[in-house]
Design a protein around this motif. Structure first.
Motif, mmCIF file in Angstrom:
data_model
loop_
_atom_site.group_PDB
_atom_site.id
_atom_site.type_symbol
_atom_site.label_atom_id
_atom_site.label_comp_id
_atom_site.label_asym_id
_atom_site.label_seq_id
_atom_site.Cartn_x
_atom_site.Cartn_y
_atom_site.Cartn_z
ATOM 1 N N ALA A 70 -7.029 -2.860 -4.547
ATOM 2 C CA ALA A 70 -7.354 -1.465 -4.240
ATOM 3 C C ALA A 70 -8.791 -1.320 -3.779
ATOM 4 C CB ALA A 70 -7.097 -0.595 -5.475
ATOM 5 N N GLY A 118 -0.307 5.790 -4.016
ATOM 6 C CA GLY A 118 -0.012 5.009 -2.820
ATOM 7 C C GLY A 118 0.251 5.930 -1.647
ATOM 8 N N ARG A 155 7.556 0.248 5.380
ATOM 9 C CA ARG A 155 7.015 -0.338 4.154
ATOM 10 C C ARG A 155 6.624 -1.806 4.325
ATOM 11 N NH1 ARG A 155 10.072 1.811 1.035
ATOM 12 N NH2 ARG A 155 8.722 3.055 -0.339
ATOM 13 N N ASP A 171 3.434 1.776 -2.025
ATOM 14 C CA ASP A 171 3.857 2.077 -3.394
ATOM 15 C C ASP A 171 2.753 1.905 -4.430
ATOM 16 O OD1 ASP A 171 6.602 2.431 -2.514
ATOM 17 O OD2 ASP A 171 6.647 0.249 -2.273
ATOM 18 N N GLU A 172 1.875 0.931 -4.237
ATOM 19 C CA GLU A 172 0.850 0.657 -5.242
ATOM 20 C C GLU A 172 -0.209 1.761 -5.241
ATOM 21 O OE1 GLU A 172 0.705 -1.694 -7.395
ATOM 22 O OE2 GLU A 172 1.976 -3.349 -6.691
ATOM 23 N N PRO A 173 -0.695 2.167 -6.403
ATOM 24 C CA PRO A 173 -1.774 3.167 -6.447
ATOM 25 C C PRO A 173 -3.107 2.548 -6.034
ATOM 26 C CG PRO A 173 -1.212 2.447 -8.668
ATOM 27 C CD PRO A 173 -0.228 1.782 -7.752
ATOM 28 N N TRP A 174 -3.723 3.088 -4.988
ATOM 29 C CA TRP A 174 -4.996 2.550 -4.516
ATOM 30 C C TRP A 174 -5.906 3.616 -3.907
ATOM 31 C CZ3 TRP A 174 -6.313 2.327 0.854
ATOM 32 C CH2 TRP A 174 -5.273 2.711 1.724
ATOM 33 N N LEU A 178 0.802 -1.212 0.000
ATOM 34 C CA LEU A 178 0.000 0.000 0.000
ATOM 35 C C LEU A 178 0.843 1.274 0.000
ATOM 36 C CD1 LEU A 178 -2.668 -1.121 2.621
ATOM 37 C CD2 LEU A 178 -2.841 -1.217 0.136
#
Length: 532
Positions: free
Chosen positions: A175, A42, A115, A12-15, A10
């Protein structure tokens, strides 16, 4: 050769969907380039660019309310505002406000350090999940993704936004799944859930989530940066970050049959009140969630008192409870409870604690109300999402508490005539239909639909103009208009005309009993000093 385990971090990932502020004219910094503004971000990018983001654009109010609490905790921890010391807490926060953004180095160090605790599918520490459920629950009797996604029907519940085929469910992305994971932690129902066995304890019921059926109030500024700083609760002088832990910061998972970990400060208070345990099951690619376990987290109830974003009220029995979400109640009716230390009302409402310091961040803060009208168990009624104009600051600027008192008076007047109108039309309907008692009717629904939007517009107009003197007559006229419009069709019959005329007195407070010995009762005059 085996493939790598699924992962969805979460950080780094776009959500998180966001709405960006307008591009600054003439600013040629790469971070202000309009082409580098993704629809979703993110956690790292959210914090790094919070000063460029207008707001989080999550469309599900309880998910946004839950995420706000997570973001407040992260902001407090990252900035050192999770402790009252060193120095003055308000001064340290003001220094951050003056800088206008979170320091990029601080953001990078913080997200890098944490992270590994934000991977949604980590086998040891999946974010806000309990990996033990795979062995403690029956794998052949999981909750399924339709139950996980709170906007979908499951079991015998009704459809809200879509119909589903339980035999071939539409699998959510991570997401989407994480937002409903948050809704379950904060707004999950009480009652029956998947059976969980822990040692000799086997149970299949859970306690309601800490925010279930409540309405929470959040200060919002011109940017997400301002909103996050304004929403921080001030910690007590005895709070220490080493003991005030969020669930993802704990090395060991808590014992479900022991007493829940104590809440030691604002970070644990914001993130560690959940009564539900969940585990998401990804598909082989990690791009979809194919199943979910949902069950109880603790046998003991975690107290929900102390949440700084709720209006706390007192019942007739003397017990404190949060103001419930009501999709029919407009936000202006709560405004005095947000601004006044001691607003009027028999329930003795106490304003959310966060508003005692929020205006230090900006004088242009709005109030965002987010909630979920529900019962204690499985029934979900409606989302609640409303925003005021900037109101928190003007109370500080303009005549201080005097304006807030007038706001309370406006609210009382608006509700008084709304309640009188409700009784008047019900009484008229009962007389017209020869009903045995006064009760809900179509006239009451029609009258409410006409009165309350008009009363809200009147409230904001008078507040904006600082015109409070003629407010009683203005609200009375709105009630009279609604009454006359709703009951007009009945005036064509003798019975209807008699019922409508007799019930109209309720708009002015109803009949007044005379003192003993003066000949019984008389009707109230159509205009009292209070109504002038």
């Amino acid at each position: 050769m085996s493939s790598a385990p699924p992962t969805f971090n979460l950080v780094d990932e776009p959500w998180i969907p966001v709405r960006w502020l307008p591009r600054i004219e003439g600013d040629d910094q790469p971070e202000h380039d309009g082409t580098a503004r993704p629809v979703e971000v993110g956690l790292h990018e959210l914090l790094l660019r919070a000063h460029q983001i207008e707001r989080v654009a999550i469309a599900t109010p309880p998910a946004l309310s839950a995420l706000y609490r997570i973001l407040y905790a992260l902001t407090a921890r990252m900035t050192g505002l999770d402790e009252a010391r060193p120095g003055n807490w308000s001064t340290r926060r003001s220094d951050l406000v003056d800088r206008g953004r979170f320091d990029p180095t601080t953001v990078a160090e913080f997200t890098g350090r944490t992270r590994d605790r934000f991977d949604l599918f980590d086998p040891v520490h999946p974010f806000l999940q309990d990996p033990r459920l795979a062995g403690q629950c029956d794998p052949a009797n999981t909750a399924g993704v339709d139950k996980l996604i709170t906007t979908r029907p499951s079991g015998n519940n009704h459809s809200w936004f879509q119909h589903v085929n339980s035999a071939a469910p539409d699998l959510p992305t991570p997401a989407e799944a994480v937002l409903h994971l948050l809704v379950w932690h904060y707004y999950g129902p009480s009652g029956r859930c998947s059976s969980r066995t822990v040692g000799s304890v086997k149970a299949a019921n859970s306690t309601a989530g800490p925010l279930r059926s409540t309405l929470s109030y959040h200060p919002e500024g011109a940017s997400l940066f301002e909103s996050l700083l304004a929403g921080l609760p001030e910690p007590g002088r005895d709070v220490r970050r080493g003991s005030d832990l969020c669930p993802w910061e704990r090395e060991e998972l808590p014992d479900p049959v022991a007493a829940p970990p104590a809440l030691k400060g604002p970070c644990s208070g914001l993130t560690a009140r959940s009564q539900h345990a969940l585990l998401l099951v990804p598909d082989d690619t990690g791009r979809l969630v194919r199943d979910a376990f949902i069950t109880w987290a603790f046998r003991d109830k975690i107290p929900r008192e102390g949440d700084p974003y709720l209006i706390w009220q007192t019942s007739k029995e003397g017990n404190a409870y949060p103001r419930p979400a009501d999709s029919r109640r407009a936000l202006w009716r709560d405004l005095d409870a947000l601004l006044l230390q001691e607003p009027a009302g028999s329930a003795k409402p106490r304003r959310p604690a966060v508003f005692s310091t929020a205006s230090e961040v900006s004088e242009e803060l709005r109030v965002r109300a987010l909630g979920f009208e529900q019962d204690g168990q499985a029934k979900d009624v409606q989302f609640v999402d409303a925003t005021t104009p900037p109101v928190l600051g003007f109370v500080e600027r303009d005549q201080g508490a005097a304006i807030a008192i007038e706001i309370g008076r406006l609210r009382v007047l608006g509700e008084r005539y709304g309640n009188r109108l409700n009784r008047a039309v019900k009484k008229a309907w009962a007389g017209f239909t020869d009903a045995p008692k006064i009760r809900d009717c179509t006239w009451a629904v029609d009258a409410a639909a006409r009165y309350w939007p008009a009363a809200e517009a009147e409230f904001w107009k008078r507040l904006g103009d600082r015109d409070f003197d003629a407010a009683p007559a203005a609200f009375r006229v709105l009630a009279e208009r609604a009454y006359d419009t709703v009951t007009y069709g009945a005036l064509g019959t003798m019975r209807g005309a008699k019922a409508v005329t007799a019930a109209r007195i309720e708009l002015y407070g109803g009949p007044v009993k005379q003192a003993a010995g003066t000949g019984g009762t008389s009707t109230r005059a159509t205009s009292t000093k209070e109504d002038m």
